[in-house]
Scaffold this motif. Structure first.
Motif, PDB file in Angstrom:
ATOM      1  N   ALA A  38       0.623  -1.284   0.001  1.00  0.00           N
ATOM      2  CA  ALA A  38       0.159  -0.024  -0.141  1.00  0.00           C
ATOM      3  C   ALA A  38       0.878   1.259   0.082  1.00  0.00           C
ATOM      4  CB  ALA A  38      -1.065   0.059   1.299  1.00  0.00           C
ATOM      5  N   LEU A  39       1.914   1.221   0.642  1.00  0.00           N
ATOM      6  CA  LEU A  39       2.799   2.277   0.728  1.00  0.00           C
ATOM      7  C   LEU A  39       3.689   2.436  -0.523  1.00  0.00           C
ATOM      8  CD1 LEU A  39       4.310   2.041   4.381  1.00  0.00           C
ATOM      9  CD2 LEU A  39       2.578   3.538   3.570  1.00  0.00           C
ATOM     10  N   ALA A  40       3.874   1.527  -1.291  1.00  0.00           N
ATOM     11  CA  ALA A  40       4.533   1.568  -2.521  1.00  0.00           C
ATOM     12  C   ALA A  40       3.574   2.179  -3.622  1.00  0.00           C
ATOM     13  CB  ALA A  40       4.995   0.222  -2.918  1.00  0.00           C
ATOM     14  N   ARG A  41       2.377   1.900  -3.242  1.00  0.00           N
ATOM     15  CA  ARG A  41       1.375   2.366  -4.325  1.00  0.00           C
ATOM     16  C   ARG A  41       1.070   3.874  -3.872  1.00  0.00           C
ATOM     17  NH1 ARG A  41      -3.817  -1.715  -5.551  1.00  0.00           N
ATOM     18  NH2 ARG A  41      -2.479  -3.163  -6.749  1.00  0.00           N
ATOM     19  N   TRP A  42       1.382   4.201  -2.733  1.00  0.00           N
ATOM     20  CA  TRP A  42       0.943   5.560  -2.171  1.00  0.00           C
ATOM     21  C   TRP A  42       2.209   6.451  -2.892  1.00  0.00           C
ATOM     22  CZ3 TRP A  42      -2.826   8.073  -0.011  1.00  0.00           C
ATOM     23  CH2 TRP A  42      -2.676   9.484   0.381  1.00  0.00           C
ATOM     24  N   ASP A  43       3.394   5.691  -2.901  1.00  0.00           N
ATOM     25  CA  ASP A  43       4.538   6.445  -3.279  1.00  0.00           C
ATOM     26  C   ASP A  43       4.440   6.815  -4.824  1.00  0.00           C
ATOM     27  OD1 ASP A  43       5.992   7.260  -0.976  1.00  0.00           O
ATOM     28  OD2 ASP A  43       7.034   5.554  -1.026  1.00  0.00           O
ATOM     29  N   ALA A  44       3.823   5.862  -5.514  1.00  0.00           N
ATOM     30  CA  ALA A  44       3.609   5.794  -7.105  1.00  0.00           C
ATOM     31  C   ALA A  44       2.525   6.774  -7.323  1.00  0.00           C
ATOM     32  CB  ALA A  44       3.445   4.468  -7.294  1.00  0.00           C
ATOM     33  N   GLY A  45       1.791   7.375  -6.394  1.00  0.00           N
ATOM     34  CA  GLY A  45       0.796   8.242  -6.796  1.00  0.00           C
ATOM     35  C   GLY A  45      -0.561   7.646  -6.971  1.00  0.00           C
TER      36      GLY A  45
END
Length: 226
Positions: free
Chosen positions: A52-59
């Protein structure tokens, strides 16, 4: 058979050994309860939150929010709250960070519940065992004095080893309790680090590059230290 052996040890060691056995039973029940608690809370299961954090970083804001909400970790609520708040204007304010930090502390404190009892058992058990040994040695030497010149060495030796039994039982109770306490503390420390990572990663999305780089370096240093 095991019950009979414990009963024999308690009878030889007296009330101190009986108290130590009771403390060991309390400690065992507490350890089992905490393991069950950790399993229910999803302690250590950070894969869904990391994604989820990786997706958040990806916008990918909405997919990240949905992935965080579906995570089985007890930190899912913290993640969802942080992501929802981060979409509001002026997200990374001291007040918001303080609120998220307080929520994280509340989740971590829930994991620590009851561990003070286990820590007390680890500290008190060897002292209690030593206390029982001192009492037993006093009793043995009182018998030696009462016997005068007609001393039976076997009776004296028997009294001494029975006295030392309480120290052995105290150490047998304290050592596993201390090791388990260290293990629980390590797991909780990793959960606290993950909570900090969630807060910094989510709020960092609204900051400039220098601030993000600084916080990323701090997180990396924390991981290396752990």
């Amino acid at each position: 058979m095991a019950v009979e052996a414990l009963a024999g040890i308690a009878e030889m060691g007296g009330p101190v050994v009986m108290l130590l056995i009771a403390m060991s039973l309390v400690g065992m029940a507490l350890v089992l309860a905490k393991i069950w608690h950790f399993m229910r809370a999803g302690v250590g299961r950070h894969g869904a939150l990391e994604r989820a954090l990786a997706r958040w970083d990806a916008g990918e804001r909405q997919p990240a929010l949905e992935a965080a909400g579906a995570a089985s970790s007890h930190l899912a609520l913290l993640s969802v709250t942080a992501m929802q708040a981060a979409t509001q204007p002026g997200a990374d304010t001291p007040a918001l960070r303080a609120r998220l930090t307080g929520l994280a502390a509340e989740r971590i404190a829930a994991l620590s519940g009851g561990l003070r009892v286990l820590d007390s058992i680890a500290q008190i058990a060897p002292l209690l065992g030593l206390f029982g040994t001192v009492l037993g040695m006093i009793e043995a030497f009182q018998g030696l004095q009462a016997a005068g010149s007609a001393v039976d060495p076997s009776a004296l030796a028997g009294g001494i080893w029975v006295a030392l039994l309480t120290t052995a039982v105290g150490l047998a109770v304290a050592m596993p309790a201390s090791l388990l306490m260290t293990w629980f503390d390590g797991r909780i420390a990793r959960e606290a680090q993950m909570a900090e990572k969630v807060i910094d990663t989510v709020l960092c999305a609204g900051l400039g590059a220098p601030q993000c780089a600084l916080r990323a370096a701090r997180l990396s240093a924390g991981v290396a230290h752990a």
